[in-house]
Design an enzyme around this catalytic site. Structure first.
Site, PDB file in Angstrom:
ATOM      1  CB  CYS A  48      -1.546   5.334   6.218  1.00  0.00           C
ATOM      2  SG  CYS A  48      -2.198   4.897   4.587  1.00  0.00           S
ATOM      3  CB  CYS A  51      -5.895   7.668   5.359  1.00  0.00           C
ATOM      4  SG  CYS A  51      -5.317   6.325   6.430  1.00  0.00           S
ATOM      5  CB  CYS A  66      14.400  -7.732   3.912  1.00  0.00           C
ATOM      6  SG  CYS A  66      13.302  -6.392   4.426  1.00  0.00           S
ATOM      7  CB  CYS A  98      -3.797   1.550   5.896  1.00  0.00           C
ATOM      8  SG  CYS A  98      -4.543   2.837   6.921  1.00  0.00           S
ATOM      9  CB  CYS A 101      -7.328   4.461   3.581  1.00  0.00           C
ATOM     10  SG  CYS A 101      -5.569   4.114   3.366  1.00  0.00           S
ATOM     11  CG  HIS A 104      -0.062  -3.437  -0.743  1.00  0.00           C
ATOM     12  ND1 HIS A 104      -0.174  -4.716  -0.250  1.00  0.00           N
ATOM     13  CD2 HIS A 104       1.212  -3.315  -1.183  1.00  0.00           C
ATOM     14  CE1 HIS A 104       0.985  -5.343  -0.399  1.00  0.00           C
ATOM     15  NE2 HIS A 104       1.833  -4.502  -0.966  1.00  0.00           N
ATOM     16  CG  HIS A 107       3.524  -9.138   1.747  1.00  0.00           C
ATOM     17  ND1 HIS A 107       3.909  -8.327   0.705  1.00  0.00           N
ATOM     18  CD2 HIS A 107       2.440  -9.824   1.320  1.00  0.00           C
ATOM     19  CE1 HIS A 107       3.087  -8.525  -0.315  1.00  0.00           C
ATOM     20  NE2 HIS A 107       2.189  -9.439   0.035  1.00  0.00           N
ATOM     21  CG  ASP A 115      17.223 -11.060  19.855  1.00  0.00           C
ATOM     22  OD1 ASP A 115      16.261 -11.546  20.479  1.00  0.00           O
ATOM     23  OD2 ASP A 115      18.200 -10.520  20.405  1.00  0.00           O
ATOM     24  NE  ARG A 121      11.637 -10.013   7.157  1.00  0.00           N
ATOM     25  CZ  ARG A 121      11.359 -10.013   5.837  1.00  0.00           C
ATOM     26  NH1 ARG A 121      11.271  -8.873   5.173  1.00  0.00           N
ATOM     27  NH2 ARG A 121      11.169 -11.156   5.198  1.00  0.00           N
ATOM     28  CB  CYS A 123       8.521  -6.800   4.742  1.00  0.00           C
ATOM     29  SG  CYS A 123       9.597  -6.431   3.372  1.00  0.00           S
TER      30      CYS A 123
END
Length: 136
Positions: A48, A51, A66, A98, A101, A104, A107, A115, A121, A123
């Protein structure tokens, strides 16, 4: 929820760049295909940026095309917090934060047919994480 790392808004703003702050503290999103880790194949641990908590390992990173780094599993299930995100009308999502802390990260999506061992996933915004390369 109380986090292990709690800082005032002033502290976060002084420690993060404006772009990092926007994503980590305001749940923003970096533009697709612009993040520094989108295409990297470097072996290491993703932590992160807020933190330093270990979040993902390079062995779970995969190419989803993506526009953001994608992982199929966190390093530890307790490293991330999953929350409902209904910010887009008609498009419910699951936010990834996280767990240390509350920053964000991005998603997580399921059942997209990749596979991978988990069919998930994660993202993740490059700007919300930092790659610690493993040497050797």
């Amino acid at each position: 929820m109380g986090y292990k790392v709690e800082k005032s808004d002033e502290e976060w703003r002084s420690e993060l760049t404006p772009e990092e702050y926007h994503v980590l503290r305001e749940a923003g999103t970096e533009r697709p295909f612009t993040g520094e880790y989108n295409e990297t194949k470097t072996v290491g641990i993703y932590t992160c940026r807020g933190c330093g908590t270990e979040l993902f390992r390079s062995g779970t990173k995969f190419e989803s095309h993506c526009g953001w780094p994608s992982f199929y599993d966190p390093a530890d299930s307790d490293a991330v917090e999953l929350l409902p995100d209904n910010s887009l009308p008609g498009r419910p999502r699951t936010e990834v934060r996280c767990a240390t802390c509350g920053g964000h990260l991005g998603h997580v999506f399921e059942g997209e047919g990749y596979d991978t061992p988990t069919d998930q996933r994660y993202c993740i915004n490059s700007i919300a994480i930092r790659l610690e390369p493993v040497v050797g």
